[in-house]
Design an enzyme around this catalytic site. Structure first.
Site, PDB file in Angstrom:
ATOM      1  N   GLU A 100       0.836  -1.196   0.000  1.00 37.12           N
ATOM      2  CA  GLU A 100       0.000   0.000   0.000  1.00 37.12           C
ATOM      3  C   GLU A 100       0.869   1.244   0.000  1.00 37.12           C
ATOM      4  OE1 GLU A 100      -2.930   1.049  -0.369  1.00 37.12           O
ATOM      5  OE2 GLU A 100      -4.431  -0.066   0.749  1.00 37.12           O
ATOM      6  N   ASP A 101       0.351   2.325  -0.529  1.00 36.43           N
ATOM      7  CA  ASP A 101       1.021   3.613  -0.406  1.00 36.43           C
ATOM      8  C   ASP A 101       0.791   4.180   0.985  1.00 36.43           C
ATOM      9  OD1 ASP A 101      -1.688   3.962  -0.921  1.00 36.43           O
ATOM     10  OD2 ASP A 101      -1.424   5.615  -2.323  1.00 36.43           O
ATOM     11  N   ASP A 104      -4.646   4.513   6.432  1.00 36.72           N
ATOM     12  CA  ASP A 104      -5.187   5.419   7.445  1.00 36.72           C
ATOM     13  C   ASP A 104      -6.280   4.704   8.229  1.00 36.72           C
ATOM     14  OD1 ASP A 104      -7.132   5.660   5.365  1.00 36.72           O
ATOM     15  OD2 ASP A 104      -6.341   7.588   4.763  1.00 36.72           O
ATOM     16  N   PHE A 153      -3.739  15.090   5.393  1.00 41.53           N
ATOM     17  CA  PHE A 153      -3.920  14.688   4.004  1.00 41.53           C
ATOM     18  C   PHE A 153      -2.647  15.024   3.234  1.00 41.53           C
ATOM     19  CE2 PHE A 153      -5.329  15.089  -0.387  1.00 41.53           C
ATOM     20  CZ  PHE A 153      -6.012  13.898  -0.534  1.00 41.53           C
ATOM     21  N   ARG A 166       0.022  12.730  -8.193  1.00 39.49           N
ATOM     22  CA  ARG A 166       0.643  11.399  -8.090  1.00 39.49           C
ATOM     23  C   ARG A 166       2.092  11.386  -8.585  1.00 39.49           C
ATOM     24  NH1 ARG A 166      -3.153   7.643  -6.694  1.00 39.49           N
ATOM     25  NH2 ARG A 166      -5.253   7.938  -7.485  1.00 39.49           N
TER      26      ARG A 166
END
Length: 176
Positions: A100-101, A104, A153, A166
């Site tokens: 995963e990047d 959360d 965020f 991205r």
């Protein structure tokens, strides 16, 4: 400072720090999987850069695949994960490493764990470049964590805000 759509983001994590974290993740995995051929499964779209750079550093034999799931709308998690593209590989008896990047809430990981439950795999490991410990409320163990970050965020290095950001080599956080 950068502007994406209607939001402003400020520098947060440099590409050098990201590279250092990726190298550490790869080293841990090299040590753990020295005697097997794991299948690394990147979660699209966000993890494409993480998995690409991780594979450049990982020294063992492996296979690579992707799944695509979605749970974000703008800057907020929708708390509902939709499976969009699944796996075609036979994973029976194999070690699978989900890459995963960012983790959360953990909703995506929970969904992925459910998807892999019926595949009769040997081991399921979870790796993430970023973990937000303050937001993560699940009991699922995260085996490999690159960087722990506050519940802010962020964009860049695969992470986006409504499709933009991205491709940034550094990570930026939403300006206060």
């Amino acid at each position: 400072m950068i502007h994406l759509h209607d939001k402003t983001f400020v520098p947060f994590i440099s590409s050098e720090e990201l590279n250092f974290a990726i190298k550490n993740l790869a080293k841990q995995m090299d040590d753990d999987f020295f005697d097997e051929v794991p299948v690394f499964v990147g979660v699209l779209n966000g993890a494409f850069m993480v998995l690409s750079d991780l594979m450049k550093e990982y020294r063992g034999m492996c296979e690579v695949s992707f799944v695509k799931l979605s749970s974000y709308d703008g800057t907020q998690s929708t708390n509902q994960v939709k499976q969009l593209i699944g796996l075609n590989e036979n994973l029976e008896g194999r070690t699978v490493v989900i890459v995963e990047d960012i983790i959360d809430t953990g909703n995506t990981i929970e969904e992925l764990k459910a998807i892999f439950k019926g595949k009769n795999i040997k081991h399921l490991k979870i790796a993430t470049l970023f973990l937000k410990p303050d937001a993560y409320k699940k009991e699922i163990k995260i085996d490999y964590v690159g960087i722990r970050i506050p519940n802010k965020f962020i964009v860049g290095y695969g992470l986006d805000y409504d499709g933009l950001g991205r491709n940034l080599p550094d990570v930026y956080q939403l300006a206060e």
